[in-house]
Each structure stands twice: as C-alpha cells, then as structure tokens.
Design a protein around this motif. Structure first.
Motif, PDB file in Angstrom:
ATOM      1  N   UNK A  50     -15.231  -6.352  -6.670  1.00 35.57           N
ATOM      2  CA  UNK A  50     -15.773  -5.346  -7.589  1.00 35.57           C
ATOM      3  C   UNK A  50     -17.262  -5.141  -7.357  1.00 35.57           C
ATOM      4  N   UNK A  51     -17.984  -6.201  -7.035  1.00 31.87           N
ATOM      5  CA  UNK A  51     -19.408  -6.056  -6.718  1.00 31.87           C
ATOM      6  C   UNK A  51     -19.594  -5.163  -5.491  1.00 31.87           C
ATOM      7  N   UNK A  52     -18.751  -5.325  -4.490  1.00 28.42           N
ATOM      8  CA  UNK A  52     -18.855  -4.480  -3.301  1.00 28.42           C
ATOM      9  C   UNK A  52     -18.537  -3.027  -3.634  1.00 28.42           C
ATOM     10  N   UNK A  53     -17.575  -2.803  -4.510  1.00 28.99           N
ATOM     11  CA  UNK A  53     -17.262  -1.426  -4.902  1.00 28.99           C
ATOM     12  C   UNK A  53     -18.467  -0.745  -5.536  1.00 28.99           C
ATOM     13  N   UNK A  54     -19.204  -1.483  -6.350  1.00 28.10           N
ATOM     14  CA  UNK A  54     -20.344  -0.895  -7.053  1.00 28.10           C
ATOM     15  C   UNK A  54     -21.557  -0.789  -6.134  1.00 28.10           C
ATOM     16  N   UNK A  55     -21.885  -1.860  -5.438  1.00 25.04           N
ATOM     17  CA  UNK A  55     -23.134  -1.906  -4.679  1.00 25.04           C
ATOM     18  C   UNK A  55     -23.049  -1.187  -3.342  1.00 25.04           C
TER      19      UNK A  55
END
Length: 340
Positions: free
Chosen positions: A220-225
């Motif tokens: 999820x962090x990769x999706x956002x960042x």
C-alpha cells in the motif's frame, strides 16, 4: 546557545535538583492553606526585568564554562547509550519472563521475526520510479507502461542486495510492481515450506499471517508513494487481489513441488512470467532450480532461522542458491532421451 552549554546547564540543574532532594524533611515548611500563589511565590522574570537597569537588561549573562572535572556531552551521550543497551541482566530477565508466560509472548516475537523475513524477501527485486516521472503521472507524462498498463520503473540502486541483478538483468524481468510482488511471493513460499516443520500449527499460522500483513502494508505504501493511487477504495481492491494471488501461488507451487518440475515450471510461467507465449523456457527452468535449491538449503537449518545470518549476504541462502544456475539449466534432465 551552543549544544555544550545546554548540556552544561542541564547538568547543573540536575545537581541542584539532587541537592534539593537531599534536604531533611523537617526543614521543609508547608505553604499557607489559603495561599493562592503557592506555585508562583518567586518573582517572575518580567518583574525581574522591570527592576533591572536598561544596561543590565540588554546584556545577557555569559554561558557557564565547563569545569575540568565535568563530563563532556559526548561522554554523557555514550553513557546514555550504554545504559539503554541490552545488558546480560536484562536478557536474563527477558528469558525468565518468556519461560513464565509461555506462549503469551509468541505474537510479539513472531511479528518481529516476520518483519525481518519480509525485508529479506522484498529486497530481492526492488524497484522505484524516478521523481521526475512520478510527479508527471497525473499529467500523462509519467513512467513508461507495459502492454497491460503497468508502470515500469527502474531497479532500486539503494538496495545492496544482489538479487536485483539476478531477477532484472539476468532473467530480464521488468522492474514493476507485479515483478516485485511475484518475486516476493516466491521467497515467501520458500520460507513457508520451512515453517511447516514447526511443531505448533498455530505458530505456523501466525508466521504466515504476519508475513502477508507486512507485505500488504508495504504494498500500500508503494501504491501511494510510487504510483500516486490516493483513493483508499482502489487500494483496498488491489490489496484484496494481491491476497488472492498469494493464495493461488501457495496452491500452484504446492502442486508443482509434489508433481514435478514441469508442473512447478508451469506455475512459475503463469505467475512470474504472466503466461507470455514467447517466454524463454530456459529462464523458467532457472527459477525452478532456484526454488528447489533454496528449499533444500533451508532444510539444513533445524528449527527457526535468522533472516540476517541465514538468508542474506554472500554466504546466505539466496546467494548460495544462485551459484551456477544457468549452467545447470543447460544440462539435459535425467530421462529426457528415454522413450515413452
């Protein structure tokens, strides 16, 4: 004021407080019961400045000078760090608590262990998207995309793991989110095969659950960042799909592990290589051999294994399993020339 002066003032205040704490109890006078200024009996700093002369008010007292016997800030910091480090006495206390509480602390231990395992697995095919491309995703001038519309990044050079060379350069897999997730799943499955030797089934379930939890948080962090997916509903849908993919990988790799390399290679072709018709089957065979080697090497470790010592590094499981893989893939398999 300099940092050394601040530390010196703190030290002097600590000494003054210590001396005040040693005052006999009979020397302490009780404040008046009806007094409303019990905690403001001293003259405030504004009242002090009002009674000072203009010359004295405009000048500040010089910072206190350190005396030769006082410790330096570096020595004070070193003493604090040594006090915060794990002492043999604290380790002994922790072991005693562990024996008394039994399985009550399993959740905390497993959570920390699976976090180290996840970092090792996720560092095998790291990728990133440059800042200049990431900021232009909304305008349509973002990173290049695959035929399926997936963002293509670049290998993450900040990672010191040599796995990126193996997966991105030697096997030719694009540095995308899909490649990262599928390579991570392969290493998850290798660890899962080892975890199945645990005595407690509940412990195995905790390891598997927390592994995928760490993965979901990082995904999820990769999706956002990296991919600027700000809508939570879209991220939740992707995370649900990723969890279903992980469950499918477990079933497919289990079948291949039991039935043979052909079945395992077909599972790798479907998941890692996305079922490409023009796939290089030699590379698929390399991944099959890599998985078999990793499972065999990890089997040498009895009980649990440490992610830092056993998995990573030039002598770790991942590096040992990659040695000479392409040479082995070019050899004929046993029975290939036998007639059916």
């Amino acid at each position: 004021m300099k940092g050394a002066a601040i530390c010196r003032e703190c030290l002097q205040a600590y000494r003054a407080t210590s001396q005040a704490a040693r005052v006999p109890s009979n020397a302490i006078s009780r404040p008046p019961k009806n007094s409303l200024r019990t905690f403001s009996s001293h003259t405030s700093w504004r009242q002090q400045e009002a009674h000072q002369s203009p010359a004295s008010a405009s000048s500040h007292p010089p910072p206190p000078q350190p005396s030769p016997g006082d410790p330096t800030p570096t020595q004070m910091q070193s003493a604090i760090r040594s006090n915060l480090s794990s002492s043999p006495r604290m380790i002994k206390i922790a072991e005693t608590v562990r024996r008394v509480t039994g399985s009550a602390t399993d959740t905390y231990l497993v959570y920390g262990a699976t976090e180290r395992f996840f970092r090792s697995c996720a560092a095998q095919a790291p990728y990133t998207i440059p800042d200049d491309q990431r900021t232009q995703i909304v305008s349509g001038r973002g990173p290049p995309k695959t035929a399926q519309g997936e963002d293509i990044g670049v290998p993450d050079e900040s990672s010191t793991n040599v796995g990126s060379v193996f997966w991105h350069e030697q096997l030719g897999l694009l540095p995308t989110f899909s490649t990262w997730s599928q390579v991570t799943y392969i290493h998850f499955y290798i660890l899962l095969v080892h975890f199945r030797t645990m005595e407690k089934y509940s412990l195995l379930q905790m390891y598997q659950r927390y592994l995928i939890e760490h993965f979901s948080q990082n995904a999820e962090d990769k999706m956002v960042l990296l991919h600027t997916i700000e809508a939570r509903g879209i991220r939740n849908r992707y995370l649900k799909d990723l969890f279903m993919q992980w469950r499918g990988c477990i079933a497919a790799y289990d079948e291949g592990l039991v039935k043979g390399d052909a079945t395992l290679g077909a599972a790798i072709w479907r998941n890692l290589f996305k079922g490409e018709e023009q796939v290089d089957w030699e590379k698929v065979a390399v991944v099959v051999a890599y998985m078999r080697r990793c499972i065999s090497i990890i089997g040498e470790y009895k009980g649990n294994l440490d992610a830092q010592e056993a998995l990573d590094g030039p002598d770790g499981v991942w590096a040992r399993a990659k040695q000479g893989l392409f040479d082995e893939a070019q050899k004929d398999s046993e029975g290939i020339h036998e007639q059916l």
